[in-house]
Design a protein around this motif. Structure first.
Motif, PDB file in Angstrom:
ATOM      1  N   VAL A  43       0.874  -1.174   0.000  1.00 27.87           N
ATOM      2  CA  VAL A  43       0.000   0.000   0.000  1.00 27.87           C
ATOM      3  C   VAL A  43       0.905   1.217   0.000  1.00 27.87           C
ATOM      4  CG1 VAL A  43      -1.739   1.318   1.281  1.00 27.87           C
ATOM      5  CG2 VAL A  43      -1.824  -1.190   1.293  1.00 27.87           C
ATOM      6  N   HIS A  44       0.559   2.266  -0.760  1.00 30.24           N
ATOM      7  CA  HIS A  44       1.374   3.473  -0.714  1.00 30.24           C
ATOM      8  C   HIS A  44       0.567   4.644  -0.166  1.00 30.24           C
ATOM      9  CE1 HIS A  44      -0.328   3.794  -4.874  1.00 30.24           C
ATOM     10  NE2 HIS A  44      -0.460   5.063  -4.525  1.00 30.24           N
ATOM     11  N   GLN A  47      -2.736   6.487  -1.510  1.00 36.05           N
ATOM     12  CA  GLN A  47      -3.412   5.589  -2.447  1.00 36.05           C
ATOM     13  C   GLN A  47      -4.932   5.627  -2.263  1.00 36.05           C
ATOM     14  OE1 GLN A  47      -1.802   1.609  -2.539  1.00 36.05           O
ATOM     15  NE2 GLN A  47      -3.691   0.722  -3.318  1.00 36.05           N
ATOM     16  N   HIS A  50      -7.622   1.845  -1.389  1.00 36.11           N
ATOM     17  CA  HIS A  50      -6.658   0.966  -0.748  1.00 36.11           C
ATOM     18  C   HIS A  50      -7.393  -0.118   0.041  1.00 36.11           C
ATOM     19  CE1 HIS A  50      -7.760   4.285   1.851  1.00 36.11           C
ATOM     20  NE2 HIS A  50      -7.449   3.561   2.894  1.00 36.11           N
ATOM     21  N   SER A  51      -6.688  -1.152   0.361  1.00 39.42           N
ATOM     22  CA  SER A  51      -7.281  -2.292   1.064  1.00 39.42           C
ATOM     23  C   SER A  51      -6.579  -2.520   2.392  1.00 39.42           C
ATOM     24  CB  SER A  51      -7.171  -3.554   0.194  1.00 39.42           C
ATOM     25  OG  SER A  51      -7.842  -3.390  -1.037  1.00 39.42           O
ATOM     26  N   GLY A  84      -3.065  -1.890   7.499  1.00 46.23           N
ATOM     27  CA  GLY A  84      -3.896  -0.859   6.885  1.00 46.23           C
ATOM     28  C   GLY A  84      -5.312  -0.770   7.406  1.00 46.23           C
ATOM     29  N   THR A  92      -8.046   8.198   1.353  1.00 41.07           N
ATOM     30  CA  THR A  92      -6.745   7.730   0.869  1.00 41.07           C
ATOM     31  C   THR A  92      -5.960   7.161   2.043  1.00 41.07           C
ATOM     32  OG1 THR A  92      -5.711   9.904   1.220  1.00 41.07           O
ATOM     33  CG2 THR A  92      -6.673   9.483  -0.948  1.00 41.07           C
ATOM     34  N   SER A  93      -5.039   6.291   1.728  1.00 34.92           N
ATOM     35  CA  SER A  93      -4.205   5.707   2.777  1.00 34.92           C
ATOM     36  C   SER A  93      -3.287   6.769   3.374  1.00 34.92           C
ATOM     37  CB  SER A  93      -3.370   4.562   2.210  1.00 34.92           C
ATOM     38  OG  SER A  93      -2.468   4.070   3.180  1.00 34.92           O
ATOM     39  N   SER A  96       2.323   4.150   4.040  1.00 35.42           N
ATOM     40  CA  SER A  96       2.777   3.122   3.107  1.00 35.42           C
ATOM     41  C   SER A  96       3.096   1.858   3.896  1.00 35.42           C
ATOM     42  CB  SER A  96       4.032   3.586   2.357  1.00 35.42           C
ATOM     43  OG  SER A  96       3.759   4.735   1.579  1.00 35.42           O
ATOM     44  N   LYS A 107      -6.459 -10.406   1.722  1.00 36.86           N
ATOM     45  CA  LYS A 107      -7.207  -9.162   1.731  1.00 36.86           C
ATOM     46  C   LYS A 107      -8.477  -9.327   2.562  1.00 36.86           C
ATOM     47  CE  LYS A 107      -7.403  -6.806  -2.087  1.00 36.86           C
ATOM     48  NZ  LYS A 107      -7.783  -6.303  -3.443  1.00 36.86           N
TER      49      LYS A 107
END
Length: 244
Positions: A43-44, A47, A50-51, A84, A92-93, A96, A107
């Motif tokens: 994950v960035h 992002q 995101h998950s 996450g 957004t995330s 990272s 996931k």
């Protein structure tokens, strides 16, 4: 040692023992296994869509980057940890996530997550406990960054990682396998690798702990806990009276 497949259940058992039916609910919450190579961003920061993931095997870390290229490592994750999950509902995330080793993840199905909260309240409560414990660890890390000296912060971090590894069958009271480089550990502590190396040498010469070749060995864990005033209460692992 626990098998990778039940690492999350093993971690949640620190809150209460899950029934066979509840374990199945937990399994259905997770998608198929995904292999991710070491160093490949999962994950960035920033992002969209995101998950969140369950870390089935291996180690990872999360960080926030700065414009000048520096970074602050927020947390180090191992098998059984949730990746996450805290920023799952954000647009957004805010961080990272990068594997430290080759990892396998699953996931989290967000649609089924809402079902869990409706139909399996004990599982939902255990997940909330895991998230709350992660927040408690973040508070301790913040205290180390702001107020603890380098030696105390280092000892607290390694004792914490050891306790977490023991919970999921990856370590014992004597030590644990630790694939973290000194650069990563130094970034986590907010000190330079040179300073960290000096601290580790002092701890080794004092016959308190050794961190060498990917292995942390607690030579005198009792003295480490007493001298550096480590209180494990924030990990909340001793509440496992296996609530039913």
């Amino acid at each position: 040692m626990t098998s990778d497949s039940d690492a999350l259940a093993r971690r949640l058992s620190g809150f209460f023992a899950l029934s066979a039916e509840e374990s199945m609910v937990l399994q259905r919450l997770q998608g198929p296994r995904i292999f991710v190579e070491s160093g490949k961003e999962l994950v960035h920061e920033g992002q969209h869509q995101h998950s969140a993931y369950v870390l089935c095997s291996g180690w990872a870390y999360s960080y926030k980057g700065l414009r000048d290229g520096q970074r602050q490592i927020i947390d180090i994750q191992m098998a059984g940890d949730l990746l996450g999950i805290r920023s799952l509902l954000l647009t957004t995330s805010d961080q990272s996530i990068v594997p430290l080793t080759d990892v396998e993840v699953r996931k989290i199905n967000t649609e089924r997550l809402s079902e869990v909260f409706r139909s399996a309240p004990r599982v939902a409560l255990a997940l909330l406990w895991a998230i709350s414990r992660d927040e408690a660890m973040m508070v301790e890390h913040l205290v180390s960054l702001g107020k603890r000296d380098a030696a105390t912060g280092t000892v607290h971090m390694l004792l914490e990682l050891g306790a977490r590894a023991e919970l999921v069958g990856l370590g014992t009271q004597e030590g644990f396998g630790c694939p973290i480089s000194q650069n990563i550990l130094a970034d986590s502590l907010g000190i330079t690798p040179i300073h960290l190396n000096r601290v580790l040498r002092q701890l080794r010469e004092s016959k308190l702990l050794v961190f060498k070749d990917g292995l942390v060995t607690f030579l005198d864990r009792k003295r480490l806990i007493e001298f550096f005033e480590m209180d494990f209460a924030y990990l909340n692992q001793d509440i496992a009276v296996k609530r039913r």
